[in-house]
Motif scaffolding. Sequence first.
Motif, PDB file in Angstrom:
ATOM      1  N   ARG A 114      -6.556  -5.163 -11.019  1.00 55.32           N
ATOM      2  CA  ARG A 114      -5.365  -5.052 -11.865  1.00 55.32           C
ATOM      3  C   ARG A 114      -4.587  -3.784 -11.560  1.00 55.32           C
ATOM      4  O   ARG A 114      -5.076  -2.875 -10.896  1.00 55.32           O
ATOM      5  CB  ARG A 114      -5.764  -5.050 -13.349  1.00 55.32           C
ATOM      6  CG  ARG A 114      -6.337  -6.363 -13.842  1.00 55.32           C
ATOM      7  CD  ARG A 114      -5.326  -7.472 -13.714  1.00 55.32           C
ATOM      8  NE  ARG A 114      -5.870  -8.766 -14.083  1.00 55.32           N
ATOM      9  CZ  ARG A 114      -5.603  -9.404 -15.213  1.00 55.32           C
ATOM     10  NH1 ARG A 114      -4.834  -8.857 -16.119  1.00 55.32           N
ATOM     11  NH2 ARG A 114      -6.104 -10.601 -15.449  1.00 55.32           N
ATOM     12  N   LYS A 115      -3.371  -3.754 -12.112  1.00 56.05           N
ATOM     13  CA  LYS A 115      -2.538  -2.575 -12.015  1.00 56.05           C
ATOM     14  C   LYS A 115      -3.059  -1.601 -13.067  1.00 56.05           C
ATOM     15  O   LYS A 115      -3.213  -1.979 -14.225  1.00 56.05           O
ATOM     16  CB  LYS A 115      -1.107  -2.997 -12.327  1.00 56.05           C
ATOM     17  CG  LYS A 115      -0.058  -2.171 -11.720  1.00 56.05           C
ATOM     18  CD  LYS A 115       1.246  -2.936 -11.584  1.00 56.05           C
ATOM     19  CE  LYS A 115       1.877  -3.290 -12.907  1.00 56.05           C
ATOM     20  NZ  LYS A 115       3.208  -3.881 -12.744  1.00 56.05           N
ATOM     21  N   GLU A 118       1.425   3.469 -12.918  1.00 52.96           N
ATOM     22  CA  GLU A 118       2.487   3.621 -11.923  1.00 52.96           C
ATOM     23  C   GLU A 118       3.022   5.038 -12.000  1.00 52.96           C
ATOM     24  O   GLU A 118       3.104   5.597 -13.087  1.00 52.96           O
ATOM     25  CB  GLU A 118       3.660   2.677 -12.229  1.00 52.96           C
ATOM     26  CG  GLU A 118       3.316   1.220 -12.169  1.00 52.96           C
ATOM     27  CD  GLU A 118       4.436   0.340 -12.730  1.00 52.96           C
ATOM     28  OE1 GLU A 118       5.604   0.756 -12.710  1.00 52.96           O
ATOM     29  OE2 GLU A 118       4.116  -0.752 -13.191  1.00 52.96           O
ATOM     30  N   GLY A 123       7.646   5.783  -7.842  1.00 48.00           N
ATOM     31  CA  GLY A 123       6.410   6.254  -7.212  1.00 48.00           C
ATOM     32  C   GLY A 123       5.475   5.125  -6.868  1.00 48.00           C
ATOM     33  O   GLY A 123       5.826   3.944  -7.008  1.00 48.00           O
ATOM     34  N   ILE A 124       4.277   5.477  -6.406  1.00 44.43           N
ATOM     35  CA  ILE A 124       3.358   4.410  -6.004  1.00 44.43           C
ATOM     36  C   ILE A 124       2.702   3.750  -7.221  1.00 44.43           C
ATOM     37  O   ILE A 124       2.659   4.308  -8.323  1.00 44.43           O
ATOM     38  CB  ILE A 124       2.286   4.891  -4.995  1.00 44.43           C
ATOM     39  CG1 ILE A 124       1.399   5.958  -5.599  1.00 44.43           C
ATOM     40  CG2 ILE A 124       2.887   5.320  -3.691  1.00 44.43           C
ATOM     41  CD1 ILE A 124       0.113   6.101  -4.809  1.00 44.43           C
ATOM     42  N   ILE A 125       2.208   2.549  -6.964  1.00 43.51           N
ATOM     43  CA  ILE A 125       1.513   1.776  -8.001  1.00 43.51           C
ATOM     44  C   ILE A 125       0.020   1.952  -7.767  1.00 43.51           C
ATOM     45  O   ILE A 125      -0.450   1.795  -6.643  1.00 43.51           O
ATOM     46  CB  ILE A 125       1.898   0.281  -7.916  1.00 43.51           C
ATOM     47  CG1 ILE A 125       3.417   0.113  -8.017  1.00 43.51           C
ATOM     48  CG2 ILE A 125       1.193  -0.520  -9.005  1.00 43.51           C
ATOM     49  CD1 ILE A 125       3.922  -1.273  -7.617  1.00 43.51           C
ATOM     50  N   TYR A 127      -3.568   0.621  -8.178  1.00 45.63           N
ATOM     51  CA  TYR A 127      -4.349  -0.583  -8.483  1.00 45.63           C
ATOM     52  C   TYR A 127      -5.819  -0.217  -8.586  1.00 45.63           C
ATOM     53  O   TYR A 127      -6.246   0.811  -8.051  1.00 45.63           O
ATOM     54  CB  TYR A 127      -4.172  -1.624  -7.375  1.00 45.63           C
ATOM     55  CG  TYR A 127      -2.788  -2.204  -7.276  1.00 45.63           C
ATOM     56  CD1 TYR A 127      -2.390  -3.241  -8.106  1.00 45.63           C
ATOM     57  CD2 TYR A 127      -1.868  -1.712  -6.345  1.00 45.63           C
ATOM     58  CE1 TYR A 127      -1.117  -3.782  -8.022  1.00 45.63           C
ATOM     59  CE2 TYR A 127      -0.593  -2.252  -6.250  1.00 45.63           C
ATOM     60  CZ  TYR A 127      -0.222  -3.277  -7.087  1.00 45.63           C
ATOM     61  OH  TYR A 127       1.033  -3.811  -7.005  1.00 45.63           O
TER      62      TYR A 127
END
Lengths: 137, 341
Positions: A114-115, A118, A123-125, A127
């Motif tokens: 899942r996420k 953020e 910016g980056i996500i 996980y």
Amino acid sequence: MPHRKSLGLVWRRIPQRYRLMGTKCFTCGSHFFPPRPWCPKCRRKGKIEKHKMKGRGKIHSYTIVNVPQQGFDLEVPYILAIIELLEGPKLTAEITNTEPEHVSIGMPVKMVFRKISEDGDSGIIHYGYKFEPELKE
Amino acid sequence: MSVGIVGYGAYVPRYRIKVEEIAAIWGKNPEDYKKGLKVAEKSVPGVDEDAATIAVQCARNALDMTGIDPQNIGAVYVGSESHPYAVKPTGTIVAEAINATPELTSADYEFACKAGTAAMQVCMALVKSDMIEYGLAVGADTSQGRPGDALEYTAAAGGAAFLIGKDPLVEIEHTCSFTTDTPDFWRREGQEYPRHGARFTGEPAYFRHVISATKLLLDKTGTSINDYDFVVFHQPNGKFPLKAGKRLGIPPEKMLPGLLVNKIGNTYSGATPLGLAAILDQAEKGDRILATSFGSGAGSDSFALKVLKKIENPHPVKKYIENKKYLNYGEYVKHRRKIKM
């Protein structure tokens, strides 16, 4: 704009966050998550190798978070649990895909991807692993 | 040696919203939409889900039924119109999550709703030419419709993944495509929601491409509709696929097992793959399946498939369709991040 978290740190943790990559001591059979580079029981006799956890376990304990830290507002109320993996190690993770009233200690759970958070809109996500109740087939 | 599907996996998020709930907000009569679109409810992703997490779940389910070492996967292609990043592949996230890195090739595909089947064709070609042993093709989406637009009643989330290799469970006997430049549906760079040509999405777009690709496949394989036990078409709503089927003389009972849109909405790149997965869940050895996708812009990929072996241990699509929790419109806009914070 500065990154909230170091990219290098996030990148180094991808194997453990994405697929529960830990370590195992082949001398005594102990599993470690997060991965340990040496075995505290066998010490210099230990033979440590990378080992992927199966991603199954049960809820050892849990709490309901109603006042979230920044970035988790959409998820409130969410369930934060200590999961005991089949292999033995315990880890802290969010329980997703269910509601607080359906969760109990000892409940079998399964790892899902899942996420987690953020770094703002640009910016980056991040996980990683969360756990969900085992679905009946 | 035949090439085809050695394993497959599907996933539909747990959340649903009913047509009545959306219609009530916009002052519309829900019966008009239910009758017009033949859709009762649609799936909605969880707040921690996106096309990448859906693709990973599908890929893991596909691997689960095979026992294949992910290190033998030589290509990971993810088709979606809702990739989480504009620049940075979804495919690398999926490949890392299933432990297929680093000796592989990967790229993301976009072709509205048919990017997943395009990925299947490429994996098939790479396996057939002995460039790779196994290829993973995923179609996954968390599609968005502008609030109040007709698309809002159907734009849904879900996906399916196919592991392509030799000695398959399901042989891909043939595939062909029909592609033209047809501006029926689009989303410009930086825009949040797509726009569409309303009725123009029908005849010159969906029907022309789906029917032409299917006829082309039948021509090239020298088969007729009677040779197939199941048929699945792209399903933007419940009406289009059955109407296209009627024109091709396909009995509805061959299409119903793969028609999921009335229960989960249009899962875009996931739609034809999910329909195919639902058919495979109940198909038996010897069954033949015809699948035709459609992507706006526009094109269709058509496949002739034959089940060669008994299909064992799938994660059935039905399990995900039946596991559901309804949201009200307020919860839905929170899930879809339509609230500006």
